[in-house]
Design an enzyme around this catalytic site. Structure first.
Site, mmCIF file in Angstrom:
data_model
loop_
_atom_site.group_PDB
_atom_site.id
_atom_site.type_symbol
_atom_site.label_atom_id
_atom_site.label_comp_id
_atom_site.label_asym_id
_atom_site.label_seq_id
_atom_site.Cartn_x
_atom_site.Cartn_y
_atom_site.Cartn_z
ATOM 1 N N GLU A 250 0.927 -1.275 -0.016
ATOM 2 C CA GLU A 250 0.034 -0.137 -0.090
ATOM 3 C C GLU A 250 0.712 1.339 -0.025
ATOM 4 O O GLU A 250 1.627 1.429 1.060
ATOM 5 C CB GLU A 250 -0.827 -0.196 1.244
ATOM 6 C CG GLU A 250 -2.287 0.867 0.987
ATOM 7 C CD GLU A 250 -2.095 2.067 1.502
ATOM 8 O OE1 GLU A 250 -1.877 2.836 0.535
ATOM 9 O OE2 GLU A 250 -2.288 2.366 2.529
ATOM 10 N N CYS A 284 -1.798 8.764 2.866
ATOM 11 C CA CYS A 284 -1.349 8.367 1.322
ATOM 12 C C CYS A 284 -2.702 8.744 0.285
ATOM 13 O O CYS A 284 -2.260 8.964 -0.690
ATOM 14 C CB CYS A 284 -1.315 6.633 1.456
ATOM 15 S SG CYS A 284 -2.690 5.917 2.243
ATOM 16 N N GLU A 385 4.742 12.886 -4.638
ATOM 17 C CA GLU A 385 4.070 12.803 -3.262
ATOM 18 C C GLU A 385 4.764 13.934 -2.451
ATOM 19 O O GLU A 385 6.026 13.634 -1.996
ATOM 20 C CB GLU A 385 3.990 11.505 -2.891
ATOM 21 C CG GLU A 385 3.107 11.264 -1.632
ATOM 22 C CD GLU A 385 2.672 10.046 -1.203
ATOM 23 O OE1 GLU A 385 3.838 9.126 -1.359
ATOM 24 O OE2 GLU A 385 1.890 9.615 -0.724
HETATM 25 P P1 NDP Z 1 9.088 4.544 4.104
HETATM 26 O O1 NDP Z 1 8.597 3.788 3.117
HETATM 27 O O2 NDP Z 1 10.517 4.508 4.114
HETATM 28 O O3 NDP Z 1 8.811 3.595 5.606
HETATM 29 C C1 NDP Z 1 7.680 2.871 5.860
HETATM 30 C C2 NDP Z 1 7.982 1.811 6.508
HETATM 31 O O4 NDP Z 1 8.910 0.967 5.910
HETATM 32 C C3 NDP Z 1 8.824 2.089 7.685
HETATM 33 O O5 NDP Z 1 8.483 1.099 8.943
HETATM 34 C C4 NDP Z 1 10.334 1.727 7.578
HETATM 35 O O6 NDP Z 1 10.949 1.508 8.604
HETATM 36 C C5 NDP Z 1 10.179 0.702 6.550
HETATM 37 N N1 NDP Z 1 11.343 0.675 5.704
HETATM 38 C C6 NDP Z 1 12.159 1.546 5.493
HETATM 39 N N2 NDP Z 1 13.357 0.884 4.589
HETATM 40 C C7 NDP Z 1 12.860 -0.438 4.342
HETATM 41 C C8 NDP Z 1 13.615 -1.611 3.884
HETATM 42 N N3 NDP Z 1 14.709 -1.218 3.071
HETATM 43 N N4 NDP Z 1 13.069 -2.547 3.950
HETATM 44 C C9 NDP Z 1 11.843 -2.847 4.640
HETATM 45 N N5 NDP Z 1 11.249 -1.684 5.361
HETATM 46 C C10 NDP Z 1 11.701 -0.834 5.399
HETATM 47 O O7 NDP Z 1 8.585 5.931 4.425
HETATM 48 P P2 NDP Z 1 9.434 6.887 5.056
HETATM 49 O O8 NDP Z 1 8.950 7.064 6.426
HETATM 50 O O9 NDP Z 1 10.543 7.368 4.806
HETATM 51 O O10 NDP Z 1 8.567 8.274 4.250
HETATM 52 C C11 NDP Z 1 8.812 8.708 3.177
HETATM 53 C C12 NDP Z 1 7.895 9.072 2.024
HETATM 54 O O11 NDP Z 1 6.938 7.931 1.941
HETATM 55 C C13 NDP Z 1 6.755 9.809 2.645
HETATM 56 O O12 NDP Z 1 7.276 11.273 2.338
HETATM 57 C C14 NDP Z 1 5.544 9.499 1.863
HETATM 58 O O13 NDP Z 1 5.643 10.174 0.509
HETATM 59 C C15 NDP Z 1 5.588 7.975 1.614
HETATM 60 N N6 NDP Z 1 4.712 7.189 2.666
HETATM 61 C C16 NDP Z 1 3.934 6.883 2.464
HETATM 62 C C17 NDP Z 1 2.832 6.310 3.412
HETATM 63 C C18 NDP Z 1 1.622 5.671 2.735
HETATM 64 O O14 NDP Z 1 0.594 5.530 3.766
HETATM 65 N N7 NDP Z 1 1.386 5.411 1.525
HETATM 66 C C19 NDP Z 1 3.208 6.214 4.670
HETATM 67 C C20 NDP Z 1 4.489 6.639 5.019
HETATM 68 C C21 NDP Z 1 5.354 7.318 3.982
HETATM 69 P P3 NDP Z 1 11.917 3.061 9.402
HETATM 70 O O15 NDP Z 1 11.176 4.112 9.391
HETATM 71 O O16 NDP Z 1 11.920 2.392 10.873
HETATM 72 O O17 NDP Z 1 13.198 2.918 8.722
#
Ligand code: NDP
Length: 490
Positions: A250, A284, A385
């Protein structure tokens, strides 16, 4: 003393061998509210092993649906008893307003109850496939579900994954976002008090690159469900190829909200504000692109800006706050950078655009509701985004152009149409290439409806009965009702 958040592995709260901890901040004032342990790769593997052993033992997967429903209801009841605390923790850690946090907490309780109720329905099909052959289609749990959650809805996104994964008999390993683990820890404290057998649910704080990546790569994880950015989602899919685990993604969006000249203007303005400024735009499905028909463009913008100006930004737990903090300093900087890009690209900054550092917000991460007008489809603020309180209002001429602009994006998560002409609204919404859509509304949804996106906004669907399938295998069993030799080689 600052609370230390431990890992929950095999039914025990445990320490990590990693001496490094993560400061958990209140984004409204940067105060440290807790310190979280950071699981190592080995500890992540240990949690996965515990989940696998619990699955294989049948302590949970082997229980009847009614027995599983009873435990889900227990968890729901415990969450309901702790609703205020869950909401307060969410506000404290994520920055959203108490009103939003309470609504998330209530929806989390509903989600557990919804899946408990589904378990009381028969699940499966049987039919006569040929003479004396009865075929049964049965659903079975996948095994170990790796659940990776973002920081924007730390509680609700956790529950959207935990409830269907447990309902279907899987064991789980949950990884909250590193910066927002507070409510996930509370949910696991409540799970610990429930009758869920040890080892079935495991919680790991730690970084995405270590814990998340290990979950995505592990050959002992059978399905990974991820919510977050499209970039990380791509990486998860690649990491999942080792054992070809099922992947549910998602991801992001840049969703269009189309306002026709015959819309009820007050309603359209109101929902267009709600569509982007709820959750400070860190949602999102936000309607971050508002498309307005030429003939009402100026009037719409005038009313919209006047209303947006009145939104009360403030700490989520302060009386009267309508829009809370941005989740982190890093994310705030990224949003401010996009605002700068918008200005440089030649968009008209009609409102906001700055960090707020007054009236009790001096130490927090707050950004003004920001409105760009006269934008064009090639601008980065229209294509990428931003995930913050920043909206781009674009013009369109007619229905055909509205649909073309709406679909001119790599994303396909959400979209809306406003018009009093319901036939036109239906015609247009059917052409919007997105998974979550509204007519004369925005953001309203329910656990019964599948949630997910087209194109780069993801794969699969969360919640609803669809989510059951995400965590299930399907098996055909063909039963010979009159066993005798087939005589194929006679
Ligand atoms: P991420 O996609 O980086 O993070 C989401 C989750 O994935 C967190 O638990 C994160 O862990 C984890 N994650 C990060 N790197 C990895 C990896 N290599 N393998 C597996 N899991 C991983 O989102 P960000 O927090 O960096 O946000 C960046 C952008 O993502 C936002 O600006 C937005 O555009 C988008 N976003 C979209 C969301 C949605 O609901 N669609 C929600 C959040 C973000 P950790 O944070 O602990 O490193």
């Amino acid at each position: 003393m600052t609370k230390e958040l431990k890992l929950y592995i095999n039914g025990e709260w445990v320490d990590s061998s990693n001496p490094e901890t993560q400061d958990i901040l209140n984004p409204a004032n940067q105060e440290v509210i807790a310190k979280a342990l950071k699981a190592t790769k080995e500890e992540t593997e240990e949690a996965i092993k515990a989940a696998k052993a619990a699955f294989e033992s049948g302590v949970w997967a082997g229980r009847t649906p009614q027995e599983r429903a009873k435990v889900l209801l227990q968890i729901a009841d415990k969450m309901e008893e702790n609703l205020e605390e869950l909401a307060d923790l969410e506000t404290l850690n994520n920055g959203k307003t108490k009103r939003e946090a309470l609504s998330d907490a209530e929806e989390s309780v509903n989600t557990f109850r919804y899946y408990a109720a589904l378990l009381n329905n028969p699940n499966g099909v049987t039919y006569e496939a040929a003479e004396d052959i009865q075929t049964m289609i049965v659903k079975e749990p996948m095994g170990v579900a790796g659940l990776i959650v973002p920081w924007n809805f730390p509680l609700l996104m956790s529950v959207w994954k935990i409830a269907p994964a447990l309902a279907t008999g899987n064991s789980i390993v949950l990884k909250p976002a590193e910066i927002t683990p507070m409510t996930a820890v509370k949910v696991f404290e409540l799970i610990d008090e429930s009758d869920l057998p040890k080892g079935v649910a495991n919680l790991l704080m730690g970084s995405g690159s270590v814990v998340g990546q290990t979950i995505a790569e592990s050959h002992d994880v059978d399905v990974v469900s991820f919510t977050g950015s499209t970039g990380v989602g791509r990486g998860i899919m690649q990491a999942a190829t080792g054992n070809l685990k099922k992947v549910n993604l998602e991801l992001g969006g840049k969703s269009p909200n189309i306002i026709f000249e015959d819309a009820d203007l007050e309603t359209a303005v109101d929902y267009a504000l709600f569509g982007i400024f709820m959750g400070s735009g860190q949602v999102c499905s936000s309607g971050s692109r508002v498309l307005v028909q030429d003939s009402i463009y100026d009037e719409f913008v005038e009313k919209y800006v006047a209303r947006a100006k009145d939104i009360k930004v403030g700490p989520g737990n302060a009386e009267g706050s309508q829009m809370g903090a941005i989740v982190s300093g890093k994310h705030m900087e990224s949003i401010l950078e996009y605002i700068q890009i918008g200005k440089e690209e030649g968009a008209n900054l009609a409102l906001g655009g700055s960090r707020i550092e007054r009236n009790g917000m001096e130490k927090g991460f707050f950004i003004e509701p920001t409105v760009f007008t006269n934008v064009t489809s090639d601008m980065r603020i229209v294509r990428e985004e931003i995930f913050g309180p920043v909206v781009a209002i674009q013009r369109f001429k007619d229905e055909e152009e509205a649909i073309r602009i709406a679909n001119d994006t790599e994303f396909g998560l959400a979209g809306a149409v406003f018009s009093k002409d319901h036939t036109k609204a239906m015609r247009v919404i059917k052409k919007v290439r997105a998974g979550i859509t509204w007519v004369n509304a925005y953001h309203l949804t329910n656990v019964q409806a599948p949630w997910g996106g087209y194109k780069t906004s993801g794969i699969g669907r969360s919640i609803s009965t669809n989510a059951l399938e995400e965590y299930q295998e399907t098996k055909q069993i063909n039963i010979n009702m009159d066993p005798k030799p087939i005589q194929f080689f006679d």
